[in-house]
Design a protein around this motif. Structure first.
Motif, mmCIF file in Angstrom:
data_model
loop_
_atom_site.group_PDB
_atom_site.id
_atom_site.type_symbol
_atom_site.label_atom_id
_atom_site.label_comp_id
_atom_site.label_asym_id
_atom_site.label_seq_id
_atom_site.Cartn_x
_atom_site.Cartn_y
_atom_site.Cartn_z
ATOM 1 N N GLU A 183 0.831 -1.207 0.000
ATOM 2 C CA GLU A 183 0.000 0.000 0.000
ATOM 3 C C GLU A 183 0.865 1.255 0.000
ATOM 4 N N LEU A 184 2.007 1.203 0.697
ATOM 5 C CA LEU A 184 2.924 2.350 0.713
ATOM 6 C C LEU A 184 3.468 2.619 -0.683
ATOM 7 N N VAL A 185 3.878 1.561 -1.367
ATOM 8 C CA VAL A 185 4.413 1.719 -2.723
ATOM 9 C C VAL A 185 3.347 2.288 -3.651
ATOM 10 N N LYS A 186 2.117 1.769 -3.535
ATOM 11 C CA LYS A 186 1.017 2.250 -4.378
ATOM 12 C C LYS A 186 0.698 3.713 -4.082
ATOM 13 N N ALA A 187 0.616 4.064 -2.793
ATOM 14 C CA ALA A 187 0.333 5.455 -2.418
ATOM 15 C C ALA A 187 1.451 6.381 -2.888
ATOM 16 N N SER A 188 2.682 5.893 -2.828
ATOM 17 C CA SER A 188 3.826 6.702 -3.261
ATOM 18 C C SER A 188 3.720 7.044 -4.740
#
Length: 440
Positions: A183-188
């Protein structure tokens, strides 16, 4: 650098609390009387003892309030001495001269091992050890031990498993704080697509990169592997290390993800990396500990409004909680020294300290409700919830040549990796080569 950032923890949270208008009242908690933790008469009336720690300013004043509660409870007369930033330089001559303080508070567990080897520490009494057994997980007891004897108790913690973010950048991109690494990678990516680089890395301060690695590794490899790597019982060429580095490369390896690019990140120290997010608005997030609160306020932002944080996202099965902190030890085998350590290790002593600004307790029985502000309450809650999975900063457990020297060892290799996140194998081989030299 490591001692400086550790010292910043209390100041950072205290400033943040004051900035938010959440400073506690001046009323101090009351305590019942006994030698340390039970009821009865003031059995240490007239006994004098000296405590040495690195704290100055507000940090010292708050700790002196804890000592005052102990004195009122026991009758002991306690004198505080500040060691300054270099605790070893202060204690060394006093130990050699035969006049150490009764109690010293050490900024790293590694110093427990060092002083125990010099026969400069006194094993803790059964009463102190019982408090540790009652109030701490076995992991913390092990950290305060050497050669099978318990010498120290962790009395104060720094929370290093946080991601601080610029609220407006998240709002503009329409993203919510992520709970997992994916989710962090996607939000980034979403934040980058909105026109703001998601991350400000503090690459010039190598210790920040070790903090990032430790969180990813603890989460992806788990506590058992973490302990093995911390002791160099498994090599840095282990596949579990590759997994962690590959995950870091997902956020450090994309040009649009890094404020000022990777070369610029390597020229950005702490706290400049924080200023880039909350002062210059050049990035959305900075990955670092609770003491980020200090430069946030200095940048003109408000903690809890402009600057918010979320727990470090799960990169595996474990929700990572990595702590730094300070260990109290006895350098004299005196009733006063042991009684003070018993008090500091107790639920009661922890609660006295927790009601003051800028303190975080590693004691599992100190309820987060004791803390004077929402920020610290939330941090305390994550420590309690993590239970046996909480771990100490790995680089601070390593030999200094590997985990604590600017421009060398792990710091240097992870800086090289930030320069070229595609070379996972090369980073592993370099880390193992450095580890072999340090652990030989």
């Amino acid at each position: 650098m490591r001692s400086a950032r550790a010292a910043a923890v209390l100041a950072g949270l205290a400033v943040a609390v004051a900035a938010c208008g959440n400073a506690p009242t001046t009323t101090q908690p009351t305590t019942s009387s006994s030698a340390a933790t039970g009821g009865g008469a003031k059995t240490l009336e007239g006994v004098k003892l000296e405590v040495a720690a690195k704290w100055t300013g507000d940090e010292q004043k708050n700790f002196e309030q804890v000592l005052k509660a102990f004195s009122e409870k026991t009758g002991a007369v306690v004198t505080y001495a500040s060691t300054g930033e270099d605790t070893g330089a202060y204690l060394g001559p006093r130990i050699q001269g035969g006049s150490p303080p009764d109690v010293a508070i050490l900024p790293q567990p590694g110093l427990v091992q060092q002083y125990a080897e010099q026969n400069a520490l006194k094993p803790l009494t059964d009463a102190v050890t019982k408090q540790i057994d009652d109030n701490y997980t076995p992991y913390w007891k092990e950290l305060g031990s050497a050669d099978g004897k318990v010498y120290g108790v962790l009395v104060k913690a720094a929370h290093k498993s946080l991601v601080w973010y610029q609220a407006k950048a998240f709002e503009d991109a329409g993203v919510q704080p992520p709970a997992t690494w994916d989710e962090l990678v996607k939000a980034s990516q979403t934040i980058a697509d909105s026109g703001t680089p998601p991350f400000s890395f503090c690459g010039a301060s190598g210790w920040t990169l070790t903090d990032l690695f430790e969180n990813v590794y603890l989460s992806s490899a788990g506590p058992e592997k973490y302990d093995q790597l911390a002791k160099h019982e498994i090599p840095w060429t282990d596949p579990s290390v590759a997994t962690a580095l590959e995950k870091i490369a997902q956020i450090a390896g994309k040009k649009e993800f890094v404020a000022d690019g990777n070369s610029g990140a390597l020229q950005t120290d702490f706290p400049t990396c924080v200023t880039k997010v909350f002062g210059q608005k050049k990035a959305a997030m900075v990955i670092e500990a609770d003491f980020v609160a200090t430069p946030v306020v200095q940048a003109g932002a408000k903690v809890g409004e402009d600057a918010k944080y979320f727990p470090f996202p799960k990169a595996g099965d474990t929700a990572p909680v990595v702590l730094g902190g300070d260990v109290a030890v006895a350098m004299k085998d005196s009733p006063g020294a042991m009684a003070l350590l018993e008090f500091l290790a107790s639920k009661e002593g922890g609660e006295v300290w927790a009601k003051l600004p800028g303190y975080l307790s590693p004691n599992k029985n100190v309820s987060p409700d004791n803390y004077p502000d929402d920020l610290t309450k939330q941090l305390g809650k994550t420590i309690v919830e993590a239970g046996d999975a909480v771990r100490y900063d790995m680089s601070d457990l390593a030999p200094s040549a590997f985990g604590g020297t600017d421009g060398k060892g792990e710091w240097k290799v992870l800086q090289d990796f930030l320069r070229d996140p595609s070379d996972v194998k090369g980073a592993q081989e370099a880390l193992e080569a450095e580890a072999k030299k340090a652990w030989k």
